[in-house]
Design an enzyme around this catalytic site. Sequence first.
Site, PDB file in Angstrom:
ATOM      1  N   ARG A 198      -6.378  -6.632  -2.285  1.00 19.47           N
ATOM      2  CA  ARG A 198      -6.873  -5.455  -3.016  1.00 19.47           C
ATOM      3  C   ARG A 198      -7.435  -5.920  -4.350  1.00 19.47           C
ATOM      4  O   ARG A 198      -6.741  -6.558  -5.130  1.00 19.47           O
ATOM      5  CB  ARG A 198      -5.708  -4.487  -3.228  1.00 19.47           C
ATOM      6  CG  ARG A 198      -6.080  -3.173  -3.909  1.00 19.47           C
ATOM      7  CD  ARG A 198      -4.833  -2.305  -4.058  1.00 19.47           C
ATOM      8  NE  ARG A 198      -5.113  -1.028  -4.673  1.00 19.47           N
ATOM      9  CZ  ARG A 198      -5.212  -0.817  -5.970  1.00 19.47           C
ATOM     10  NH1 ARG A 198      -5.049  -1.821  -6.824  1.00 19.47           N
ATOM     11  NH2 ARG A 198      -5.463   0.389  -6.435  1.00 19.47           N
ATOM     12  N   LYS A 210      -4.027  -7.844 -13.051  1.00 24.15           N
ATOM     13  CA  LYS A 210      -2.727  -7.291 -13.431  1.00 24.15           C
ATOM     14  C   LYS A 210      -2.183  -7.894 -14.717  1.00 24.15           C
ATOM     15  O   LYS A 210      -2.584  -8.977 -15.145  1.00 24.15           O
ATOM     16  CB  LYS A 210      -1.752  -7.428 -12.256  1.00 24.15           C
ATOM     17  CG  LYS A 210      -2.112  -6.377 -11.188  1.00 24.15           C
ATOM     18  CD  LYS A 210      -0.976  -5.841 -10.398  1.00 24.15           C
ATOM     19  CE  LYS A 210      -1.459  -4.573  -9.683  1.00 24.15           C
ATOM     20  NZ  LYS A 210      -0.781  -4.353  -8.413  1.00 24.15           N
TER      21      LYS A 210
END
Length: 282
Positions: free
Chosen positions: A259, A225
């Site tokens: 995830r 991210k």
Amino acid sequence: MLNCAGRSVDLSRPAIMGVINTTPDSFSDGGTLYRGEQLDLDLALARAADMVARGAAILDIGGESTRPGAAPVTVAREMQRVLPLVERVSAELDVVVSVDTSSPEVITAAAGAGAGLINDVRALSRPGALDAAAATGLPICLMHMLGQPDDMQAAPQYDDVVTEVEEFLLQRVAACEAVGIARESLLLDPGFGFGKTVAHNLLLLRGLPRLADLGLPLLVGLSRKSMIGKLLGREVDQRLPASLALAVMAVERGAAIIRTHDVGATADAVAMWVAMQEVGES
Ligand code: 7PM
């Protein structure tokens, strides 16, 4: 155990969810499953099989880019991208297929195609999504997002990010229970990167134990991210070491499902945490 349409996920230790992106433009692995304009099903299936071999218990298949500024995708196109792969993966591999969608039509169709879990970054807020999800009987992941993908990173503000995320998720749990979805089939996700600054993301990670205390399994997505890019100046293909550190910090703070785009490496990192938990004196 999370019961996902005939298959189950063991949540007594952290489980790995591998990301399979069927969009041509996703920021971290976009287009890699394409041959020209067309999604290559055999290539996607091979990627899926590899993730299962490396330890993924769940594969998250998405057809709508939630990248900031991404063009919205029609329901027909989303179905075209996702359903054939959901069908093949659930038929050919021993894994729970999660479908990353917000649209009621896709929720219904995905369940028919063999999906075992619905992952909605909009927490079933679209009209009809709650009822569609309830009718499938599948477990649902409810994620927090502040704003919408096209504006969420503009200038997100919270007085207390952990409390506000917690309150939002509790409201969505109540909305699910009101349409007959059992609490036992809900997962919660703080939505790292979805309407959050770097500081918000770090505060949420530090506050994860409070969200875990809600008693529902936490799903956490920190893989590659932009927080990592902002803190370390790393491009998206250089974010694995930091992603692994974040994954371990998340399981240490109560995450049940991680995830990730990098299943093998994440499974190893989490396995070291599990070994440390489970060792006994002798
Ligand atoms: C651009 C921005 C492209 C963000 C892709 C992303 C999550 C998710 C995504 C998450 C759950 C990515 C994200 N992230 N679903 N879908 N939790 N439940 O990095 O954190 O893959 S898309």
